[in-house]
Design a protein around this motif. Sequence first.
Motif, mmCIF file in Angstrom:
data_model
loop_
_atom_site.group_PDB
_atom_site.id
_atom_site.type_symbol
_atom_site.label_atom_id
_atom_site.label_comp_id
_atom_site.label_asym_id
_atom_site.label_seq_id
_atom_site.Cartn_x
_atom_site.Cartn_y
_atom_site.Cartn_z
ATOM 1 N N ALA A 14 -5.506 40.615 29.320
ATOM 2 C CA ALA A 14 -4.941 39.470 28.603
ATOM 3 C C ALA A 14 -4.559 38.338 29.543
ATOM 4 N N ASN A 15 -4.279 38.663 30.816
ATOM 5 C CA ASN A 15 -3.791 37.659 31.754
ATOM 6 C C ASN A 15 -4.836 37.238 32.785
ATOM 7 N N THR A 16 -6.086 37.656 32.603
ATOM 8 C CA THR A 16 -7.140 37.372 33.575
ATOM 9 C C THR A 16 -8.323 36.704 32.903
ATOM 10 N N ASP A 17 -8.875 35.710 33.561
ATOM 11 C CA ASP A 17 -10.100 35.078 33.083
ATOM 12 C C ASP A 17 -11.261 36.042 33.302
ATOM 13 N N PRO A 18 -12.000 36.408 32.268
ATOM 14 C CA PRO A 18 -13.044 37.434 32.413
ATOM 15 C C PRO A 18 -14.200 37.019 33.321
ATOM 16 N N LEU A 19 -14.460 35.735 33.460
ATOM 17 C CA LEU A 19 -15.589 35.291 34.282
ATOM 18 C C LEU A 19 -15.246 35.272 35.765
ATOM 19 N N THR A 20 -14.198 34.563 36.116
ATOM 20 C CA THR A 20 -13.850 34.386 37.534
ATOM 21 C C THR A 20 -12.898 35.451 38.060
ATOM 22 N N LYS A 21 -12.324 36.246 37.144
ATOM 23 C CA LYS A 21 -11.324 37.266 37.489
ATOM 24 C C LYS A 21 -10.041 36.646 38.046
ATOM 25 N N LEU A 22 -9.856 35.372 37.797
ATOM 26 C CA LEU A 22 -8.630 34.695 38.221
ATOM 27 C C LEU A 22 -7.554 34.846 37.145
ATOM 28 N N PRO A 23 -6.285 34.704 37.521
ATOM 29 C CA PRO A 23 -5.244 34.637 36.499
ATOM 30 C C PRO A 23 -5.508 33.450 35.562
ATOM 31 N N ASN A 24 -5.058 33.587 34.321
ATOM 32 C CA ASN A 24 -5.248 32.496 33.366
ATOM 33 C C ASN A 24 -3.908 31.838 33.042
ATOM 34 N N ARG A 25 -3.940 30.911 32.099
ATOM 35 C CA ARG A 25 -2.720 30.191 31.729
ATOM 36 C C ARG A 25 -1.655 31.131 31.182
ATOM 37 N N ARG A 26 -2.065 32.152 30.466
ATOM 38 C CA ARG A 26 -1.107 33.121 29.926
ATOM 39 C C ARG A 26 -0.328 33.797 31.048
ATOM 40 N N PHE A 27 -1.027 34.167 32.115
ATOM 41 C CA PHE A 27 -0.362 34.800 33.261
ATOM 42 C C PHE A 27 0.678 33.861 33.861
ATOM 43 N N LEU A 28 0.313 32.597 34.016
ATOM 44 C CA LEU A 28 1.239 31.639 34.611
ATOM 45 C C LEU A 28 2.491 31.483 33.760
ATOM 46 N N ASP A 29 2.298 31.319 32.455
ATOM 47 C CA ASP A 29 3.440 31.066 31.571
ATOM 48 C C ASP A 29 4.302 32.309 31.358
ATOM 49 N N ALA A 30 3.660 33.471 31.195
ATOM 50 C CA ALA A 30 4.397 34.679 30.820
ATOM 51 C C ALA A 30 4.902 35.488 32.000
ATOM 52 N N VAL A 31 4.276 35.333 33.169
ATOM 53 C CA VAL A 31 4.637 36.177 34.308
ATOM 54 C C VAL A 31 5.086 35.353 35.512
ATOM 55 N N PHE A 32 4.199 34.505 36.028
ATOM 56 C CA PHE A 32 4.475 33.852 37.307
ATOM 57 C C PHE A 32 5.668 32.911 37.232
ATOM 58 N N PHE A 33 5.679 32.015 36.254
ATOM 59 C CA PHE A 33 6.771 31.043 36.172
ATOM 60 C C PHE A 33 8.095 31.728 35.846
#
Length: 353
Positions: A194-213
Amino acid sequence: MDHSSVRQLLRNSQQDEAETKRRRLTLYFISYVGGTIMAFMAWLNYGGGDTLLVGSLAASAAVVYANVALSHAFPRNDTFYYIAGLIVVFTVNALVYTGGLNNTGLYFIFPLIFIQIIVVRFKPAIVYVSVTLGIAIALLFNQELIVAEYPPEHVSRFLIATLCFICVAFIGENFWHQSRKEMLKENLERMRQANTDPLTKLPNRRFLDAVFFDRAMEDPVSYFPLSAVVVDIDHFKKINDTYGHDVGDDVLIHFTQLMKECVRNTDVVARTGGEEFLILFPHATLSQAVKLAEKIRENVEANPFIQGDINHPITASFGVATALTDSNINAALKQADDKLYVAKKNGRNRVVE
């Protein structure tokens, strides 16, 4: 921040919420109930002539109350769980030494040892219980050194019952921890998806908002000043139109690798849109972030996308801003986005601060 670091951050975010709450509430309940029982027992034995027993129970109750009060004041500190375990070591062996009321102190050992097993973490609990029981056994087999007197048959039956109880308790705790670990593993994989972009395997916006920040705002000293770089690949639509979306996807993967080559282990590279990315530099001033962004820009420009007979140059535009405190993260992100627009307007392939 590499893939394993993202997984660790997700794992910590997942574990902290449930496990910390469970251990904290368990400590509160046991401390209030146990402290009250010990204070009541001290009151019952008061005036009976056994000042050592009364003093031990009263001291244990006082330390228990003080420990739980401090744990309320500092809820994120694990020290109080281990102090609770040490209180149990003292109380158990004080009961063994004094014998309690009419040498019945051994009956209270079982719930006290169980407190160590469920309050202290699993592996340290093995050490705590071993030390507690080791001291108790030494006292029971050297009764000339203690006040209490225990018949040999009582000692043998107590030790057999205690060892059986400890084995069953640890087996139960172990199975609980193993089943919980499996559930956490399954939940972690769902969170990762849910928190990873499936193509690049990078964190996505959800990860930033829900976890990192959230983590940054909980621990601002470790993250701020936090610099944000909004990145956009120049003329990406032209790449898709010319070579097709499959090649466009490969370009995104290539671009992702080029960015990751230039960042630090603590930095976060996230994909926030089609060809738009966000890089977060914890503990980086604006000038440091500009230098890192320029390093990425140069690396991208120097490494065109090559696949078969395709040799396509790639450039990107960068907008940079810095949040000095956790209160202006959103403002910094908006400012970085505005700077990206300026970079695009002024010719692309540049860093604007």
